[in-house]
Each structure stands twice: as C-alpha cells, then as structure tokens.
Write a protein that holds these residues in place. Structure first.
Motif, short mmCIF file in Angstrom:
data_model
loop_
_atom_site.label_atom_id
_atom_site.label_comp_id
_atom_site.label_asym_id
_atom_site.label_seq_id
_atom_site.Cartn_x
_atom_site.Cartn_y
_atom_site.Cartn_z
N ASP A 1 0.81 -1.22 0.00
CA ASP A 1 0.00 0.00 0.00
C ASP A 1 0.84 1.28 0.00
O ASP A 1 0.30 2.38 0.09
CB ASP A 1 -0.97 0.02 1.20
N HIS B 1 -2.26 -5.33 -4.28
CA HIS B 1 -2.68 -3.97 -3.94
C HIS B 1 -4.18 -3.87 -4.13
O HIS B 1 -4.71 -4.18 -5.21
CB HIS B 1 -1.99 -2.93 -4.81
N THR C 1 -7.48 -1.53 -4.24
CA THR C 1 -7.92 -0.14 -4.38
C THR C 1 -9.24 0.12 -3.68
O THR C 1 -9.57 1.27 -3.36
CB THR C 1 -8.09 0.22 -5.87
N GLY D 1 -2.17 2.22 -8.44
CA GLY D 1 -1.93 0.90 -7.88
C GLY D 1 -1.04 0.06 -8.77
O GLY D 1 -0.14 -0.64 -8.28
N ALA E 1 -8.88 -4.71 1.08
CA ALA E 1 -7.62 -5.44 1.23
C ALA E 1 -7.76 -6.80 1.92
O ALA E 1 -7.20 -7.79 1.44
CB ALA E 1 -6.60 -4.56 1.97
#
Length: 300
Positions: free
Chosen positions: A18, A45, A47, A68, A97
């Motif tokens: 991140d 990653h 978003t 990202g 996440a």
C-alpha cells in the motif's frame, strides 16, 4: 529459487502493498521468506474502488487503479533486483484489502502484512487491515514487526500452550529448517500471588508445574520425532504474565509462531488476549497459525 517448497510443506507467500513504510518492511520480509521456500511471491494492492462511494468519480477510480499498477510495478522491480530468481506475480484488486489477500492466498498460501497501514489513527498498535486479516485467518498470517533490517538471532520461537499446539510447533519447525536455525518451544503458565509463600510450599507449589512439564514434553517429543534433523530446545517458564513473558522472549527470536484462538462470546472474528498482545507488542515478526479442533474458542 532454492527449490525447498516440496520439502517445507509451505505454500506461496502473499503480501499486501500500500506504499506505507510498514508495508515496505513486510514486502522485504515476504520476499526473503518466498526465496527461502522456493515459492512464488504474490504482491497484492487493493484499491477498494468497487465500494459504493458516491463522491469518487470515474476519473478518480481510473487514477486510483493506475497508481496501484505503478506501485506494484515499482515494488516488483525492487524485489527482483534483490532476488533475481524469485517468481513475482502482481494482483490489482478492486475490493477491500482483507478479502483480496485471503483470495490470493487461497487454501495454502501465507499472508504477510505490515503492523501499520496508511490509516490516520496513529494510536492503533495494529492497523485495521492487519487486525481483520489476522482475526479471520484460515491460512497462516505473518504480521511483520521489529526493525526494518532486523538483526538475526538464530532461532525460531514457538509458543506452546497445550498439546493442541503441536500444529503450531510443526509450522515453526518448518520455518526453522528453512533458516537452518534451532527451534525454541516455550511454554509459559501463570502463577498466582501466593506462589512463593509458605502456604504455596505446604501445598506443594512445585507440583503445580507437573502438568505443564507434561504439555511441553508431549509437544517437544512429537516435534523431535517428526523433525530428527532439527535442533529443538524446550523451555517451561512460570510467571505473572504469559503475554509479557512471550513478548520478552521475542527479543531473542527471528520469528515467533503462535497458534491462533478466538475469544468466545462474540459475534464475528475476534482474537484472543495473548494473540492480540503479541501482534501489537512483539519485537519480531509474528506468524499466526489458525487453530483447528477442540479448544479453538480459548480466550488466550
């Protein structure tokens, strides 16, 4: 890669990216771990752009995804420079996440997260993503704590609370074999305020240690039998604070492995008191092994 995956019994390594300093430390640790295993490193990653957020325009969502991708590319480039033979894959997820990391890990992967994220609550000892991932863990989760460039101590430490922690000890043994270091099995039990008093002596205070010795011997004997080429050190310790003793012992460990348990009486995923304390205060990375079978609802 060193080709140890089949021998170690460990799957691929999945790490959250991140852009935070904590995540950078986690990525560095995860890359080394994947290299030791001879397995794939998966950079994730998230978003979270699929959430219904009315004030995000389509252009902002596109920019978020592009940022990202660029972050993943930069991170992968840095890792490949240090581990040129390591297989690195990237996943850009639109969801939150925790769920993205769990999906990437599937049934056999190990999830690695930093102990802090990009959130604005500096008082939190463990970031919200790390907390949610650890609490709902169905595969091993490593919360990377300690210095960004830790000094190796030459030991893997496993917390043993009862015979059901043999699975945790087994996972720690595999990690110790990868690092070619001894495994320390530590069993800590609480003593009351009367310990050391005349009353405790009359009641055979030393005899209270016998069941704890049996627990430690049972687990250590099993691990020595399964891993004959591994040096296994078993230590029993009594004290007034089990989590305090384990946090102190983490000063002298490259990795602390603990079996996960959940507190009873709550709706949804929760963490036990000892587990949460270690994830918040340990001086080295902590690997949480989801515990199966009887005793899963213990408050430790």
């Amino acid at each position: 890669m060193n080709g140890t995956t089949a021998r170690s019994g460990l799957g691929r390594v999945v790490v959250g990216v991140d852009g935070s300093p904590s995540a950078h430390t986690a990525v560095t640790w995860a890359a080394t771990e994947a290299d030791l295993r001879g397995s794939t490193l998966c950079l994730v990653h998230a978003t979270d752009t699929d959430a219904p957020v009315p004030f995000l325009s389509e252009a902002e969502i596109v920019r978020s995804r592009q940022a990202g991708r660029e972050l993943l590319d930069r991170t992968a480039g840095t890792i490949k420079a240090r581990h040129p033979e390591l297989v690195v894959v990237q996943e850009l997820a639109d969801g939150p996440a925790p769920g993205s990391l769990r999906r990437a890990a599937a049934l056999t992967g190990t999830i690695v997260v930093g102990h802090r994220g990009l959130g604005g609550f500096s008082s939190l000892l463990l970031g919200s993503v790390g907390l949610e991932v650890a609490a709902a863990a169905t595969t091993p989760v490593v919360v990377v704590r300690g210095a960004a460039e830790p000094v190796e101590t030459g030991a893997v430490l496993a917390a043993v609370r009862d015979e059901a922690d043999v699975g945790c000890a087994r996972a720690a043994a595999r990690e110790a074999l990868l690092r070619k270091v001894p495994l320390r099995l530590l069993h800590v039990w609480n003593v009351g305020p009367a310990i050391g008093s005349r009353a405790a002596s009359r009641n055979g205070g030393d005899g209270n240690a016998r069941p704890h010795v049996r627990v430690l011997s049972s687990v250590s004997d099993r691990i020595r039998e399964e891993f004959p080429n591994l040096t296994v050190q078993a230590e029993g310790q009594k004290g007034r604070s089990v989590p305090g003793a384990l946090v102190d012992a983490s000063h002298r460990a490259d990795l602390l492995v603990i079996g996960g348990r959940r507190s009873p009486g709550y709706l949804g995923p929760t963490l036990g008191r000892i587990t949460l304390t270690l994830l918040q205060h340990a001086h080295c990375p902590v690997e949480l092994i989801p515990r199966q079978g009887p005793g899963h609802g213990s408050t430790t």
